[in-house]
Design a protein around this motif. Structure first.
Motif, PDB file in Angstrom:
ATOM      1  N   MET A  33       0.829  -1.204   0.000  1.00  0.00           N
ATOM      2  CA  MET A  33       0.000   0.000   0.000  1.00  0.00           C
ATOM      3  C   MET A  33       0.866   1.258   0.000  1.00  0.00           C
ATOM      4  SD  MET A  33      -2.672   1.307   2.955  1.00  0.00           S
ATOM      5  CE  MET A  33      -1.339   1.487   4.163  1.00  0.00           C
ATOM      6  N   VAL A  34       1.904   1.271   0.833  1.00  0.00           N
ATOM      7  CA  VAL A  34       2.772   2.435   0.930  1.00  0.00           C
ATOM      8  C   VAL A  34       3.573   2.622  -0.362  1.00  0.00           C
ATOM      9  CG1 VAL A  34       4.739   3.438   2.160  1.00  0.00           C
ATOM     10  CG2 VAL A  34       2.895   2.327   3.432  1.00  0.00           C
ATOM     11  N   ARG A  35       4.076   1.557  -0.912  1.00  0.00           N
ATOM     12  CA  ARG A  35       4.833   1.667  -2.168  1.00  0.00           C
ATOM     13  C   ARG A  35       3.950   2.197  -3.296  1.00  0.00           C
ATOM     14  NH1 ARG A  35       7.114  -3.283  -0.317  1.00  0.00           N
ATOM     15  NH2 ARG A  35       5.675  -4.457  -1.648  1.00  0.00           N
ATOM     16  N   THR A  36       2.701   1.743  -3.351  1.00  0.00           N
ATOM     17  CA  THR A  36       1.783   2.214  -4.383  1.00  0.00           C
ATOM     18  C   THR A  36       1.499   3.702  -4.221  1.00  0.00           C
ATOM     19  OG1 THR A  36       0.749   0.036  -4.574  1.00  0.00           O
ATOM     20  CG2 THR A  36      -0.518   1.915  -5.364  1.00  0.00           C
ATOM     21  N   LEU A  37       1.232   4.137  -3.005  1.00  0.00           N
ATOM     22  CA  LEU A  37       0.987   5.559  -2.761  1.00  0.00           C
ATOM     23  C   LEU A  37       2.217   6.397  -3.094  1.00  0.00           C
ATOM     24  CD1 LEU A  37      -0.989   5.379   0.618  1.00  0.00           C
ATOM     25  CD2 LEU A  37      -1.904   6.076  -1.604  1.00  0.00           C
TER      26      LEU A  37
END
Length: 252
Positions: A67-71
């Motif tokens: 999730m953090v990498r995508t954001l």
């Protein structure tokens, strides 16, 4: 101009919801994280000037990091992460409940540490990055109740302080320690109001005060590694039990 962005985990309800709302009022783009509270998250996001919702089960560490990498790939000015999500379940200091401990350590300690590490490694912001780890005043005012919760918040606090040691320039890591703010478990509103006044100033500490403190850490000049207590002085006391039980013992 691209708005500065903040991710608030557990940002749909309770203290997390107050933090999301405060950042939105201050002109930030708010990424409201939720797990099961999708309806509440969407309703809150609809009220804010600039917001979106991301759903993720933080117990799944691979999913949380993804999730953090995508954001990070699409938020051009991702300036702050607030790790507010947590679970607060009772267990006994004399008999460790393995499943309660596993969930608490995973969601309250391992997940926010991994989220912070991934954010600091991948996010970009022209003003530097800020991590705010929400802990608890009870780390300075220990009592034997909520054993696994307290253990996990202690681990989260230490992890944040360790990360702050290597992030002291443009990127900063802080801790934010609230006191008793909102009703918990089976507390009635009357019980909660009495228990929440068991602090040095004998006043109720509002969720909005925690939200204001989170915004100050995101925007202010404090050096990395510092902590703010928002608890009307509760951490300066020595309380033998959690205030839920102190209030009830006082009624007995």
């Amino acid at each position: 101009m691209t708005p500065r962005a903040v991710l608030v985990t557990g940002g749909a309800k309770r203290v997390g919801g107050a933090i999301s709302r405060r950042f939105g009022e201050a002109g930030w783009h708010v990424v409201v994280h939720c797990n099961r509270s999708v309806k509440a998250a969407n309703a809150l996001a609809d009220e804010l000037p600039s917001a979106e919702v991301v759903q993720c089960d933080l117990a799944n560490l691979d999913e949380a990091a993804a999730m953090v990498r995508t954001l990070s790939k699409r938020l051009e000015d991702w300036r702050c992460m607030i790790n507010s999500a947590s679970i607060f379940e009772p267990d006994d200091v004399t008999a460790l409940d393995i499943e309660t401990n596993r969930k608490a350590m995973n969601i309250n300690a391992a997940s926010p540490a991994l989220l912070a590490q991934t954010y600091l490694a991948h996010a970009t912001s022209r003003a530097g990055l800020r991590v705010v780890q929400v802990t608890d005043q009870k780390l300075a005012n220990l009592n034997p109740d909520f054993f696994s919760y307290t253990m996990s918040k202690s681990a989260a606090d230490i992890a944040a302080r360790m990360m702050a040691m290597v992030h002291r320039d443009d990127d900063k890591v802080y801790t934010l320690a609230p006191g008793a703010i909102l009703p918990s478990h089976d507390q009635s509103s009357t019980e909660a109001e009495r228990s929440h006044r068991l602090n040095l100033l004998e006043r109720h500490t509002a969720a909005s005060e925690v939200a204001d403190a989170a915004l100050f850490l995101a925007e202010g000049p404090l050096a990395s590694g510092q902590s703010l207590y928002i608890d009307s002085g509760q951490h300066l006391l020595s309380q033998s039990r959690d205030v839920i039980y102190l209030e009830r013992e006082g009624d007995a």
